[in-house]
Design an enzyme around this catalytic site. Structure first.
Site, PDB file in Angstrom:
ATOM      1  CB  THR A   1       7.837  -1.561  19.139  1.00 34.99           C
ATOM      2  OG1 THR A   1       7.617  -2.497  18.080  1.00 34.99           O
ATOM      3  CG2 THR A   1       6.676  -1.628  20.115  1.00 34.99           C
TER       4      THR A   1
ATOM      5  N   GLY B   1      11.720   3.120  22.006  1.00 32.24           N
ATOM      6  CA  GLY B   1      13.102   3.571  22.049  1.00 32.24           C
ATOM      7  C   GLY B   1      13.534   4.334  20.814  1.00 32.24           C
ATOM      8  CB  VAL B   2      16.700   4.164  18.858  1.00 29.42           C
ATOM      9  CG1 VAL B   2      17.268   4.792  17.588  1.00 29.42           C
ATOM     10  CG2 VAL B   2      17.613   4.470  20.044  1.00 29.42           C
TER      11      VAL B   2
ATOM     12  NE  ARG C   1       6.686  -4.810  22.072  1.00 25.17           N
ATOM     13  CZ  ARG C   1       7.300  -4.112  23.021  1.00 25.17           C
ATOM     14  NH1 ARG C   1       6.676  -3.863  24.157  1.00 25.17           N
ATOM     15  NH2 ARG C   1       8.522  -3.655  22.835  1.00 25.17           N
TER      16      ARG C   1
ATOM     17  CG  ASP D   1      10.043 -13.248  14.995  1.00 21.63           C
ATOM     18  OD1 ASP D   1      11.195 -12.762  15.064  1.00 21.63           O
ATOM     19  OD2 ASP D   1       9.664 -14.196  15.704  1.00 21.63           O
ATOM     20  CG  PHE D   2      13.098  -7.878  12.462  1.00 25.14           C
ATOM     21  CD1 PHE D   2      13.082  -7.287  11.217  1.00 25.14           C
ATOM     22  CD2 PHE D   2      12.454  -7.230  13.510  1.00 25.14           C
ATOM     23  CE1 PHE D   2      12.440  -6.076  11.001  1.00 25.14           C
ATOM     24  CE2 PHE D   2      11.809  -6.024  13.307  1.00 25.14           C
ATOM     25  CZ  PHE D   2      11.799  -5.445  12.050  1.00 25.14           C
TER      26      PHE D   2
ATOM     27  CE1 TYR E   1      22.626  -5.788  20.129  1.00 25.12           C
ATOM     28  CE2 TYR E   1      24.513  -4.955  21.358  1.00 25.12           C
ATOM     29  CZ  TYR E   1      23.307  -4.742  20.723  1.00 25.12           C
ATOM     30  OH  TYR E   1      22.785  -3.476  20.671  1.00 25.12           O
TER      31      TYR E   1
ATOM     32  CB  SER F   1      34.540   6.378  25.665  1.00 20.62           C
ATOM     33  OG  SER F   1      34.825   5.046  26.049  1.00 20.62           O
TER      34      SER F   1
END
EC number: 1.1.1.201
Length: 263
Positions: A17, A19-20, A41, A66-67, A156, A240
Protein backbone atom coordinates in the site's frame (compact mmCIF):
# COMPACT_ATOMS: atom_id res chain seq x y z
CA UNK A 1 17.74 -6.83 -19.45
CA UNK A 2 14.57 -5.75 -17.64
CA UNK A 3 13.11 -7.55 -14.64
CA UNK A 4 10.30 -8.82 -16.85
CA UNK A 5 12.73 -10.22 -19.41
CA UNK A 6 14.83 -11.92 -16.74
CA UNK A 7 12.23 -13.23 -14.30
CA UNK A 8 8.76 -13.30 -15.88
CA UNK A 9 5.60 -11.34 -16.56
CA UNK A 10 4.22 -10.89 -13.03
CA UNK A 11 5.53 -9.94 -9.61
CA UNK A 12 3.70 -9.92 -6.28
CA UNK A 13 4.25 -7.38 -3.52
CA UNK A 14 2.91 -8.48 -0.15
CA UNK A 15 2.31 -5.31 1.82
CA UNK A 16 2.07 -2.96 -1.15
CA UNK A 17 0.00 0.00 0.00
CA UNK A 18 2.66 2.55 0.92
CA UNK A 19 6.30 3.10 1.78
CA UNK A 20 8.72 0.37 0.74
CA UNK A 21 5.95 -1.84 -0.66
CA UNK A 22 4.73 0.93 -2.92
CA UNK A 23 8.30 1.62 -4.06
CA UNK A 24 8.66 -2.06 -5.01
CA UNK A 25 5.48 -1.84 -7.10
CA UNK A 26 6.76 1.24 -8.89
CA UNK A 27 10.12 -0.39 -9.64
CA UNK A 28 8.53 -3.53 -11.08
CA UNK A 29 6.17 -1.50 -13.26
CA UNK A 30 9.01 0.71 -14.47
CA UNK A 31 10.78 -2.43 -15.69
CA UNK A 32 7.72 -3.77 -17.47
CA UNK A 33 6.44 -6.28 -14.93
CA UNK A 34 2.76 -6.61 -14.19
CA UNK A 35 2.09 -6.31 -10.47
CA UNK A 36 -0.11 -8.16 -7.99
CA UNK A 37 -0.53 -5.75 -5.08
CA UNK A 38 -1.65 -7.22 -1.77
CA UNK A 39 -2.77 -5.27 1.28
CA UNK A 40 -5.74 -4.24 3.40
CA UNK A 41 -6.61 -0.90 1.76
CA UNK A 42 -8.20 -1.97 -1.49
CA UNK A 43 -9.13 1.47 -2.83
CA UNK A 44 -5.67 2.88 -2.24
CA UNK A 45 -4.13 -0.10 -4.04
CA UNK A 46 -6.49 0.36 -6.98
CA UNK A 47 -5.48 4.02 -7.24
CA UNK A 48 -1.82 2.98 -7.30
CA UNK A 49 -2.56 0.29 -9.87
CA UNK A 50 -4.26 2.73 -12.22
CA UNK A 51 -1.40 5.18 -11.84
CA UNK A 52 1.14 2.48 -12.73
CA UNK A 53 -0.98 1.20 -15.62
CA UNK A 54 -1.30 4.67 -17.14
CA UNK A 55 2.35 5.55 -16.63
CA UNK A 56 4.07 2.30 -17.61
CA UNK A 57 1.41 0.48 -19.65
CA UNK A 58 1.44 -2.59 -17.41
CA UNK A 59 -1.37 -4.69 -15.98
CA UNK A 60 -2.15 -5.10 -12.30
CA UNK A 61 -4.25 -7.05 -9.84
CA UNK A 62 -5.33 -6.00 -6.36
CA UNK A 63 -5.88 -8.56 -3.61
CA UNK A 64 -7.41 -7.31 -0.37
CA UNK A 65 -5.99 -9.43 2.43
CA UNK A 66 -5.36 -9.23 6.17
CA UNK A 67 -2.02 -10.95 6.78
CA UNK A 68 -2.93 -11.56 10.43
CA UNK A 69 -5.68 -14.05 9.53
CA UNK A 70 -4.84 -17.77 9.30
CA UNK A 71 -6.45 -18.09 5.85
CA UNK A 72 -4.96 -14.89 4.42
CA UNK A 73 -3.05 -16.73 1.71
CA UNK A 74 -6.06 -18.54 0.22
CA UNK A 75 -7.21 -15.62 -1.93
CA UNK A 76 -3.62 -14.54 -2.65
CA UNK A 77 -2.65 -17.87 -4.16
CA UNK A 78 -5.94 -18.13 -6.04
CA UNK A 79 -5.34 -14.72 -7.64
CA UNK A 80 -1.94 -15.74 -9.02
CA UNK A 81 -2.71 -19.35 -9.94
CA UNK A 82 -2.69 -18.87 -13.72
CA UNK A 83 -0.11 -16.09 -13.98
CA UNK A 84 3.49 -16.27 -15.16
CA UNK A 85 4.97 -15.43 -11.76
CA UNK A 86 8.56 -14.25 -11.59
CA UNK A 87 9.03 -12.10 -8.49
CA UNK A 88 7.94 -11.89 -4.85
CA UNK A 89 8.67 -9.38 -2.10
CA UNK A 90 7.34 -9.75 1.45
CA UNK A 91 7.19 -6.30 3.03
CA UNK A 92 4.23 -6.66 5.41
CA UNK A 93 4.89 -6.37 9.15
CA UNK A 94 3.09 -5.83 12.44
CA UNK A 95 4.41 -4.76 15.83
CA UNK A 96 3.21 -3.70 19.26
CA UNK A 97 5.16 -1.86 21.94
CA UNK A 98 5.24 -3.15 25.52
CA UNK A 99 6.43 -6.05 27.64
CA UNK A 100 5.49 -9.56 26.57
CA UNK A 101 3.12 -10.09 29.49
CA UNK A 102 1.41 -6.73 29.01
CA UNK A 103 0.46 -7.39 25.39
CA UNK A 104 -2.82 -9.29 24.87
CA UNK A 105 -2.36 -12.78 23.46
CA UNK A 106 -4.61 -11.91 20.52
CA UNK A 107 -2.09 -9.25 19.51
CA UNK A 108 0.79 -11.71 19.85
CA UNK A 109 -1.06 -14.19 17.66
CA UNK A 110 -1.73 -11.54 15.01
CA UNK A 111 1.96 -10.58 14.96
CA UNK A 112 3.04 -14.22 14.65
CA UNK A 113 0.70 -14.64 11.70
CA UNK A 114 1.90 -11.51 9.88
CA UNK A 115 5.61 -11.74 10.62
CA UNK A 116 6.11 -15.51 10.51
CA UNK A 117 3.20 -17.71 9.39
CA UNK A 118 1.86 -15.77 6.39
CA UNK A 119 5.41 -14.84 5.39
CA UNK A 120 6.45 -18.50 5.42
CA UNK A 121 3.38 -19.66 3.49
CA UNK A 122 4.06 -17.10 0.76
CA UNK A 123 7.79 -17.76 0.63
CA UNK A 124 7.19 -21.52 0.38
CA UNK A 125 4.46 -21.19 -2.24
CA UNK A 126 6.31 -18.92 -4.65
CA UNK A 127 9.68 -20.61 -4.13
CA UNK A 128 8.10 -23.88 -5.27
CA UNK A 129 6.96 -22.15 -8.45
CA UNK A 130 10.29 -20.43 -9.08
CA UNK A 131 12.32 -23.57 -8.37
CA UNK A 132 10.17 -25.68 -10.70
CA UNK A 133 10.61 -23.25 -13.59
CA UNK A 134 14.22 -22.41 -12.63
CA UNK A 135 13.41 -18.73 -12.98
CA UNK A 136 12.38 -16.03 -10.56
CA UNK A 137 13.47 -13.77 -7.72
CA UNK A 138 12.57 -13.04 -4.11
CA UNK A 139 13.47 -10.02 -1.98
CA UNK A 140 12.26 -10.21 1.61
CA UNK A 141 12.45 -7.27 4.00
CA UNK A 142 13.93 -7.53 7.48
CA UNK A 143 14.91 -4.90 10.05
CA UNK A 144 17.89 -3.93 12.18
CA UNK A 145 15.81 -5.18 15.11
CA UNK A 146 16.16 -8.66 13.64
CA UNK A 147 19.93 -8.42 14.09
CA UNK A 148 19.95 -6.96 17.59
CA UNK A 149 16.61 -8.01 19.13
CA UNK A 150 14.17 -5.32 20.21
CA UNK A 151 13.27 -5.06 23.92
CA UNK A 152 9.80 -3.60 24.56
CA UNK A 153 9.10 -4.43 20.92
CA UNK A 154 10.30 -8.01 21.22
CA UNK A 155 8.00 -9.93 18.92
CA UNK A 156 8.67 -7.58 16.03
CA UNK A 157 12.43 -8.12 16.30
CA UNK A 158 11.97 -11.87 16.66
CA UNK A 159 9.75 -12.00 13.58
CA UNK A 160 12.23 -9.98 11.56
CA UNK A 161 15.01 -12.30 12.74
CA UNK A 162 13.00 -15.24 11.38
CA UNK A 163 12.60 -13.52 8.01
CA UNK A 164 16.31 -12.63 7.99
CA UNK A 165 17.66 -16.09 8.78
CA UNK A 166 15.11 -18.03 6.74
CA UNK A 167 15.77 -15.94 3.65
CA UNK A 168 19.55 -16.06 4.06
CA UNK A 169 19.41 -19.86 4.15
CA UNK A 170 17.22 -20.15 1.06
CA UNK A 171 19.37 -17.58 -0.76
CA UNK A 172 22.39 -19.82 -0.23
CA UNK A 173 20.45 -22.90 -1.37
CA UNK A 174 19.54 -21.23 -4.68
CA UNK A 175 22.94 -19.72 -5.50
CA UNK A 176 23.70 -22.11 -8.36
CA UNK A 177 20.25 -21.80 -9.94
CA UNK A 178 18.44 -19.15 -11.96
CA UNK A 179 16.40 -18.12 -8.92
CA UNK A 180 17.82 -15.07 -7.12
CA UNK A 181 16.95 -14.70 -3.43
CA UNK A 182 17.94 -11.85 -1.14
CA UNK A 183 17.00 -10.38 2.22
CA UNK A 184 17.46 -6.66 2.77
CA UNK A 185 17.69 -5.38 6.34
CA UNK A 186 16.39 -1.86 6.85
CA UNK A 187 17.18 0.82 9.37
CA UNK A 188 15.08 3.95 9.76
CA UNK A 189 13.07 4.48 6.57
CA UNK A 190 10.93 7.48 5.66
CA UNK A 191 7.58 5.75 5.40
CA UNK A 192 4.25 7.56 5.92
CA UNK A 193 3.94 5.79 9.28
CA UNK A 194 7.31 7.11 10.45
CA UNK A 195 6.64 10.63 9.21
CA UNK A 196 3.26 10.81 10.96
CA UNK A 197 4.87 9.82 14.28
CA UNK A 198 8.11 11.76 13.92
CA UNK A 199 9.05 13.68 17.09
CA UNK A 200 9.76 17.39 16.86
CA UNK A 201 12.97 19.23 17.66
CA UNK A 202 16.51 17.83 17.54
CA UNK A 203 15.37 14.19 17.83
CA UNK A 204 13.19 14.47 14.75
CA UNK A 205 15.91 16.31 12.86
CA UNK A 206 18.41 13.56 13.71
CA UNK A 207 16.03 10.91 12.36
CA UNK A 208 15.55 12.83 9.11
CA UNK A 209 19.32 13.07 8.59
CA UNK A 210 19.92 9.33 8.92
CA UNK A 211 16.74 7.85 7.42
CA UNK A 212 16.56 6.47 3.89
CA UNK A 213 13.72 6.90 1.45
CA UNK A 214 11.78 3.82 0.31
CA UNK A 215 13.12 4.38 -3.20
CA UNK A 216 16.73 4.31 -1.97
CA UNK A 217 16.07 1.05 -0.16
CA UNK A 218 14.47 -0.60 -3.19
CA UNK A 219 17.19 0.63 -5.56
CA UNK A 220 19.88 -0.91 -3.37
CA UNK A 221 17.92 -4.15 -3.06
CA UNK A 222 17.76 -4.58 -6.83
CA UNK A 223 21.35 -3.44 -7.31
CA UNK A 224 22.53 -6.30 -5.04
CA UNK A 225 20.02 -8.92 -6.25
CA UNK A 226 21.85 -11.94 -7.64
CA UNK A 227 25.14 -10.66 -6.18
CA UNK A 228 24.63 -10.74 -2.40
CA UNK A 229 22.48 -12.99 -0.22
CA UNK A 230 21.98 -10.63 2.71
CA UNK A 231 22.14 -6.84 2.44
CA UNK A 232 22.10 -4.18 5.15
CA UNK A 233 20.60 -1.13 3.51
CA UNK A 234 22.54 2.12 3.62
CA UNK A 235 26.14 2.89 4.50
CA UNK A 236 25.24 4.29 7.94
CA UNK A 237 23.42 1.12 8.89
CA UNK A 238 26.26 -1.09 7.64
CA UNK A 239 28.78 0.94 9.64
CA UNK A 240 26.59 0.86 12.75
CA UNK A 241 26.23 -2.93 12.73
CA UNK A 242 29.96 -3.38 12.09
CA UNK A 243 30.85 -1.04 14.97
CA UNK A 244 28.52 -2.66 17.47
CA UNK A 245 29.63 -6.19 16.63
CA UNK A 246 33.33 -5.26 16.65
CA UNK A 247 33.43 -3.06 19.74
CA UNK A 248 30.55 -4.07 22.01
CA UNK A 249 29.10 -7.17 23.58
CA UNK A 250 25.75 -8.67 22.57
CA UNK A 251 24.36 -7.55 25.94
CA UNK A 252 25.41 -3.97 25.16
CA UNK A 253 23.69 -4.15 21.78
CA UNK A 254 20.46 -5.51 23.28
CA UNK A 255 20.36 -2.81 25.98
CA UNK A 256 21.13 -0.11 23.43
CA UNK A 257 18.19 -1.13 21.26
CA UNK A 258 15.97 -1.38 24.32
CA UNK A 259 16.81 2.21 25.26
CA UNK A 260 14.75 3.44 22.29
CA UNK A 261 11.54 1.85 23.59
CA UNK A 262 12.03 1.46 27.36
CA UNK A 263 8.99 2.55 29.31
Amino acid sequence: MTLREKYGEWGIILGATEGVGKAFCERLAKEGMNVVMVGRREEKLKELGEELKNTYEIDYKVVKADFSLPDATDKIFAATENLDMGFMAYVACLHSFGKIQDTPWEKHEAMINVNVVTFMKCFYHYMKIFAAQDRGAVINVSSMTGISSSPWNGQYGAGKAFILKMTEAVACETEKTNVDVEVITLGTTLTPSLLSNLPGGPQGEAVMKTAQTPEEVVDEAFEKLGKELSVISGERNKASVHDWKANHTEDDYIRYMGSFYQE
